[in-house]
Design a protein around this motif. Structure first.
Motif, short mmCIF file in Angstrom:
data_model
loop_
_atom_site.label_atom_id
_atom_site.label_comp_id
_atom_site.label_asym_id
_atom_site.label_seq_id
_atom_site.Cartn_x
_atom_site.Cartn_y
_atom_site.Cartn_z
N GLY A 129 0.44 -1.11 -0.24
CA GLY A 129 -0.31 -0.15 0.43
C GLY A 129 0.94 1.63 -0.22
O GLY A 129 0.31 2.76 -0.25
N ASP A 130 2.36 1.62 0.27
CA ASP A 130 2.95 2.53 0.11
C ASP A 130 2.76 2.66 -1.35
O ASP A 130 3.69 1.92 -2.78
CB ASP A 130 4.30 1.78 0.70
CG ASP A 130 4.56 1.75 2.10
OD1 ASP A 130 3.86 2.18 3.23
OD2 ASP A 130 5.81 0.48 2.80
N LYS A 131 2.61 4.14 -1.30
CA LYS A 131 3.73 5.07 -2.36
C LYS A 131 4.89 5.24 -2.93
O LYS A 131 5.35 6.28 -2.23
CB LYS A 131 2.82 5.87 -2.67
CG LYS A 131 0.91 5.50 -3.09
CD LYS A 131 0.30 6.57 -3.43
CE LYS A 131 -1.08 7.12 -3.19
NZ LYS A 131 -1.94 7.52 -3.50
N ILE A 132 5.59 3.81 -3.47
CA ILE A 132 6.61 4.79 -3.62
C ILE A 132 6.97 6.04 -4.33
O ILE A 132 7.26 6.14 -5.54
CB ILE A 132 7.74 3.51 -4.23
CG1 ILE A 132 7.68 2.21 -3.62
CG2 ILE A 132 9.67 4.32 -4.14
CD1 ILE A 132 7.77 2.41 -2.38
N LEU A 133 7.78 7.14 -3.75
CA LEU A 133 7.86 8.73 -4.41
C LEU A 133 9.60 8.60 -4.64
O LEU A 133 9.30 9.06 -5.61
CB LEU A 133 7.11 9.45 -3.42
CG LEU A 133 5.83 8.94 -2.69
CD1 LEU A 133 6.20 10.57 -2.04
CD2 LEU A 133 5.10 9.18 -4.02
N ALA A 134 10.25 8.43 -3.74
CA ALA A 134 11.65 8.52 -4.53
C ALA A 134 12.96 7.63 -4.18
O ALA A 134 12.50 7.02 -2.92
CB ALA A 134 11.82 10.09 -4.41
N THR B 188 11.68 7.08 -0.42
CA THR B 188 10.25 8.01 0.18
C THR B 188 9.26 6.95 -0.69
O THR B 188 9.20 7.41 -1.54
CB THR B 188 10.79 9.69 -0.62
OG1 THR B 188 11.99 9.99 0.21
CG2 THR B 188 9.82 10.37 0.27
N VAL B 189 8.34 7.22 1.20
CA VAL B 189 6.99 6.75 0.54
C VAL B 189 6.20 8.32 1.79
O VAL B 189 6.59 8.37 2.15
CB VAL B 189 6.86 5.40 1.32
CG1 VAL B 189 8.12 4.61 0.76
CG2 VAL B 189 6.34 5.45 2.24
N GLU B 190 5.31 7.35 0.22
CA GLU B 190 3.58 8.24 0.90
C GLU B 190 2.92 6.75 1.51
O GLU B 190 2.23 6.29 0.97
CB GLU B 190 3.30 9.01 0.26
CG GLU B 190 1.92 9.56 0.47
CD GLU B 190 0.73 9.57 -1.19
OE1 GLU B 190 0.02 9.79 -0.44
OE2 GLU B 190 1.42 10.59 -1.61
N ARG B 191 2.47 6.70 3.21
CA ARG B 191 1.57 5.95 3.64
C ARG B 191 0.33 6.98 4.61
O ARG B 191 1.06 7.84 5.11
CB ARG B 191 2.70 5.36 4.03
CG ARG B 191 1.65 4.06 5.44
CD ARG B 191 2.71 3.58 6.60
NE ARG B 191 4.42 2.74 5.28
CZ ARG B 191 5.06 2.35 5.74
NH1 ARG B 191 5.39 2.07 7.63
NH2 ARG B 191 6.24 1.95 5.30
N ALA B 192 -0.52 6.66 3.86
CA ALA B 192 -1.73 7.00 4.70
C ALA B 192 -2.03 8.61 4.63
O ALA B 192 -2.50 9.44 5.68
CB ALA B 192 -1.78 6.80 6.56
#
Length: 448
Positions: free
Chosen positions: A157-162, A185-189
């Motif tokens: 569910g993590d979005k891998i940003l960088a 760097t991930v986007e989580r919740a």
């Protein structure tokens, strides 16, 4: 038949790379009127499979497919022809040529390797274009099923940003960048956070199960059932499970999590079958298994048809292909350089993943695909070029190192020194060869 296809691709790629690499030495040698005694594909220890002498050069195919060579007169190389070197230098010999000519001859092989790789990438760009998934399309995050990756902090569910501060543009770039990176760097919740990658991350991956670092979330598409599966007559190939025990299912990882909660039970489910929803009951055994196979990876165009992701397709004209192909080649070259750096750093444990000929053989698929073949060949060409540039005596890079010393200092290393250096180089190469192929054997034995 599959093994024949795999072996054919392996031998064709290897032969192409060897012949062109040796031509890179052969052509400048001839231009500088240097005698070439032999030109061989594979090694002809004791005997050769085919040979024919044309002019002053014997062309042939050896029986040992570990490489190839050109034997240049008056050069201390793998032939170790001491009798020839004991005679007075002749005008047609390598040792009689100016240092700058000898340097061009020695750099010819790796130059051809790099040029070939870039030509292939340009050609592939023109012929196939780019079919890719923008990372921004992965709106529900990635799938993390590798225990090693979960342990360092990445979650499904993590979005891998960088990676290392560099934004990820294409989904296919993620795994390689994480493998060579230090921080993700991930986007989580809805919130960004940084996850540090341990120095020995590669070592941990090698010791773990063979699962990708990051996987694309895909639906559970049935491919078949096991012989003793309780669901053998319930599901059909190409069924997509969309609901399980009253919970809607979009991705396979969601189903796997729910299955663990109903061990030993039969629960209601819904599958999408030929554009219709069909209600069924699925049985889960005490080991949380259903005995159902699923398509773990689906082609991008299939995923687009299912409405999960929008896939980008970019075609290029002939002249447009040049800068794009060159950029792809440059990225592969830089990426391989980073991998090599990690291999030579004992702390990373990356050296444990070094493979020999079996590892290269296993890269090729069981089905013939020219696109895949040329992609692998281009990568191998870069690898061959970089490895040959290593400053190890007996490799092109070793000869270049001594030639540069001669050109800078004005002093030519003695033949005795070069012979000893060549022997040291052989020992190093044999050690590396044994280590790499020993790794292959070890992995085959332990099943990793």
């Amino acid at each position: 038949m599959e093994i024949v296809i795999k072996l054919s691709q392996f031998l064709l790629s290897l032969s192409l790379l060897i012949i062109l690499h040796e031509l890179g030495h052969f052509i400048p040698a001839k231009l500088f009127k240097t005698r070439v005694e032999k030109f061989y594909l594979f090694f002809d220890i004791k005997y050769s499979l085919l040979k024919k002498k044309i002019g002053e050069t014997e062309y042939g195919i050896g029986w040992l497919p570990l490489g190839g060579y050109v034997k240049i007169s008056g050069m201390i190389d793998e032939s170790m022809d001491k009798e020839q070197m004991a005679l007075p230098p002749q005008p047609w010999e390598f040792r009689s040529k100016p240092a700058w000519q000898r340097l061009i001859i020695m750099l010819g092989g790796v130059t051809v390797n790099f040029i070939l790789a870039f030509i292939i990438y340009i050609g592939m760009t023109f012929a196939y274009g780019d079919l890719y998934l923008n990372n921004s399309e992965v709106k529900d995050g990635v799938w993390i099923s590798n225990p090693v990756v979960e342990k360092i902090g990445l979650k499904t569910g993590d979005k891998i940003l960088a990676v290392d501060g560099n934004k990820i543009k294409k989904f296919d770039e993620i795994n390689e960048k994480i493998l060579l990176g230090k921080e993700v760097t991930v986007e989580r919740a809805g919130a960004e956070q940084k996850i540090a990658l341990p120095v020995d991350f590669i070592d941990k991956l090698l010791k773990g199960v063979k699962i990708s670092i990051v996987e694309l979330r895909v639906p559970f598409v049935v491919t078949g059932t096991e012989e003793n599966s309780p669901n053998k007559t319930v599901v059909q190939p190409k069924d997509i499970i969309t609901s399980f025990n009253g919970t809607s299912i979009k991705y396979a990882d969601e189903l796997f999590a729910l299955v663990k909660e109903v061990k030993g039970k039969t629960v209601p489910a819904i599958v999408k079958r030929k554009d219709k929803e069909v209600a069924i009951s699925l049985t889960v055994n005490d080991s949380a298994k259903m005995g159902i196979g699923y398509a773990g990876r689906l082609p991008y165009d299939n995923l687009e048809k299912l409405g999960l992701y929008h896939v980008s397709k970019q075609d290029y004209g002939f002249f447009e292909s040049f800068p794009i192909g060159i950029e792809k080649g440059k990225n592969q070259l830089v990426g391989y350089g980073k991998q090599l750096k990690m291999i030579f750093n004992p702390k990373t444990g990356a050296y444990k993943g070094v493979g020999g000929f079996a590892a290269i053989f296993n890269i090729f698929p069981n089905t013939w695909s020219w696109e895949v073949f040329w992609s692998i060949t281009a990568l191998l060409s870069i690898m061959l070029g970089v490895m040959n540039l290593l400053p190890i005596p007996a490799l092109d890079g070793g000869h270049v190192m001594f030639l540069l010393y001669e050109m800078i200092s004005g002093k030519k290393p003695s033949d005795k020194f070069m012979e000893n250096a060549q022997m040291v180089g052989f020992v190093l190469l044999i050690t590396l060869l044994l280590f790499a192929n020993g790794n292959d054997i070890y992995k085959a034995i332990v099943g990793k």
